[in-house]
Write a protein that holds these residues in place. Structure first.
Motif, PDB file in Angstrom:
ATOM      1  N   GLY A  18      32.966  41.865  39.607  1.00 19.12           N
ATOM      2  CA  GLY A  18      33.704  41.244  38.514  1.00 19.12           C
ATOM      3  C   GLY A  18      33.078  41.547  37.162  1.00 19.12           C
ATOM      4  O   GLY A  18      31.989  42.119  37.070  1.00 19.12           O
ATOM      5  N   PRO A  19      33.764  41.172  36.079  1.00 23.23           N
ATOM      6  CA  PRO A  19      33.316  41.545  34.738  1.00 23.23           C
ATOM      7  C   PRO A  19      32.202  40.639  34.203  1.00 23.23           C
ATOM      8  O   PRO A  19      32.034  39.499  34.639  1.00 23.23           O
ATOM      9  N   LEU A 122      42.679  44.132  37.948  1.00 23.60           N
ATOM     10  CA  LEU A 122      42.720  43.287  36.752  1.00 23.60           C
ATOM     11  C   LEU A 122      44.071  43.435  36.053  1.00 23.60           C
ATOM     12  O   LEU A 122      45.088  43.065  36.586  1.00 23.60           O
ATOM     13  N   GLY A 123      44.089  43.968  34.846  1.00 22.87           N
ATOM     14  CA  GLY A 123      45.318  44.008  34.066  1.00 22.87           C
ATOM     15  C   GLY A 123      45.377  42.803  33.142  1.00 22.87           C
ATOM     16  O   GLY A 123      44.955  41.697  33.497  1.00 22.87           O
ATOM     17  N   ALA A 277      39.726  36.422  35.821  1.00 20.08           N
ATOM     18  CA  ALA A 277      39.521  37.790  36.312  1.00 20.08           C
ATOM     19  C   ALA A 277      39.208  37.786  37.802  1.00 20.08           C
ATOM     20  O   ALA A 277      39.715  38.632  38.560  1.00 20.08           O
ATOM     21  N   MET A 278      38.382  36.836  38.255  1.00 21.43           N
ATOM     22  CA  MET A 278      38.032  36.789  39.669  1.00 21.43           C
ATOM     23  C   MET A 278      39.207  36.333  40.528  1.00 21.43           C
ATOM     24  O   MET A 278      39.328  36.737  41.686  1.00 21.43           O
ATOM     25  N   GLU A 279      40.095  35.485  39.987  1.00 24.39           N
ATOM     26  CA  GLU A 279      41.321  35.151  40.709  1.00 24.39           C
ATOM     27  C   GLU A 279      42.132  36.416  40.972  1.00 24.39           C
ATOM     28  O   GLU A 279      42.643  36.632  42.084  1.00 24.39           O
ATOM     29  N   THR A 298      35.492  35.638  46.847  1.00 28.21           N
ATOM     30  CA  THR A 298      34.099  35.689  46.400  1.00 28.21           C
ATOM     31  C   THR A 298      34.014  35.384  44.914  1.00 28.21           C
ATOM     32  O   THR A 298      34.946  35.672  44.160  1.00 28.21           O
ATOM     33  N   ALA A 299      32.882  34.797  44.526  1.00 28.27           N
ATOM     34  CA  ALA A 299      32.594  34.612  43.104  1.00 28.27           C
ATOM     35  C   ALA A 299      31.807  35.799  42.553  1.00 28.27           C
ATOM     36  O   ALA A 299      31.578  35.889  41.350  1.00 28.27           O
ATOM     37  N   GLY A 300      31.395  36.713  43.449  1.00 24.10           N
ATOM     38  CA  GLY A 300      30.765  37.950  43.016  1.00 24.10           C
ATOM     39  C   GLY A 300      29.258  37.938  42.966  1.00 24.10           C
ATOM     40  O   GLY A 300      28.643  38.955  42.614  1.00 24.10           O
TER      41      GLY A 300
END
Length: 330
Positions: A18-19, A122-123, A277-279, A298-300
């Protein structure tokens, strides 16, 4: 006499999926700024009303460090709800603009928006808020001696993060570069655009960047190479006076800086963008999952990220996803 205050914080510095998100908020404070970074007296008092809970559209909202406001899914039945973060972001949208067409994506750096649109999981649509989420500023906040008037964010995808590391930066450099770039963007210009009198002091508050203690060299690099004056580089705070475009501003990097209300607000905005973003990230892989058991999101964070990557290994191969675009190297 008032002050121009910028506050920054991040979400997603530790995860490998994730970002990395950094948010900066700009405020006008109708009180005298102190000469140091101890956060005592009138500056802290100016934000007192934002520290008290308010009921807003059925949500009990208080501005605090996002880790205290948002409960992860693993914490219980109420975990994973973005209601408080959404309320805080919706209020910010109204506070900084009278335009009902404002979207959260307008706060995101344009180069990051291009990276987001080029990332399958993403997007920009994953950050969109419904119109009803943009809500009026609570009256106690509107009548306080502080005013939020600008927000800027970075949403650095894993692919972009890895490119920055490959260029010779370390993880702390990436965070500092993104944060100080937002500060530079929000500094008042020497023109009629500035909402403050020219002689109002400027002060910037940041949560400390990982374990980094010394910032003079990166400040000089970002703000034009003029000599930066070190005011403090102690165990708890690193403070500097920085000349820039004919003015000086003070910047403080403090341990647990997100206890200060405007930094906490930035933390909540960053956390909202990171969670959205993670959703989107988890939904993408769930769509292509063909296993008998549901794919656990996951939360990353590192240990669970390794579990998740093992669970989606077949999807990564099938979709021809490059690891460098998916997994952060640091």
């Amino acid at each position: 006499m008032g002050a121009y205050l910028i506050a920054t914080d991040e979400a997603g510095y530790g995860p490998k999926l994730g970002p990395l998100v950094v948010a900066a908020t700009a405020w006008h404070v109708d009180s005298q700024v102190l000469s140091d970074c101890t956060l005592q007296g009138s500056l802290e008092d100016a934000f007192a009303l934002l520290r008290h809970p308010v009921m807003h559209q059925g949500v009990k909202l208080v501005i605090d460090d996002s880790k205290a406001v948002y409960r992860p899914r693993s914490s219980g039945p109420e975990g994973g709800s973005l209601s408080k973060l959404t309320a805080a972001v919706g209020i910010a949208m109204n506070w900084v603009s009278d335009s009902p067409s404002l979207q959260v994506t307008q706060w995101i750096d344009s180069s990051d928006r291009r990276d987001i649109d080029a990332t399958d999981w993403l997007g920009e649509s994953c950050f969109e808020m419904h119109a009803e989420s943009s809500v009026a500023v609570p009256e106690p906040w509107r009548t306080s001696s502080v005013r939020l008037f600008n927000v800027a964010t970075r949403v650095i995808t894993a692919g972009r993060f890895n490119q920055m590391i490959a260029s010779g930066m370390n993880k702390s450099d990436v965070l500092s570069d993104a944060t100080l770039g937002l500060v530079r963007q929000l500094l008042p210009k020497q023109s009629s655009e500035s909402p403050l009198p020219a002689d109002d002091p400027i002060i910037v508050y940041c949560d400390r960047h990982g374990g980094r203690r010394y910032y003079a060299s990166v400040l000089q690099h970002v703000f034009g190479g003029e000599l930066v004056r070190v005011m403090s580089e102690s165990k708890h705070v690193s403070a500097y006076s920085v000349p820039y475009q004919g003015r000086e501003f003070r910047i403080c990097f403090t341990v647990k800086g997100d206890r200060f209300t405007p930094v906490a607000y930035s933390s909540m905005i960053a956390k909202y963008l990171r969670e959205r973003a993670m959703e989107s990230f988890n939904a993408y892989f769930a769509e292509y999952h063909t296993g008998k058991q549901p794919l656990l999101p996951t939360a990353g964070y590192p240990v669970d990220a390794d579990r998740f990557l093992e669970d989606v290994a077949a999807i990564i191969k099938r979709r021809k996803i490059k690891p460098v675009d998916l997994v952060r190297v640091r």
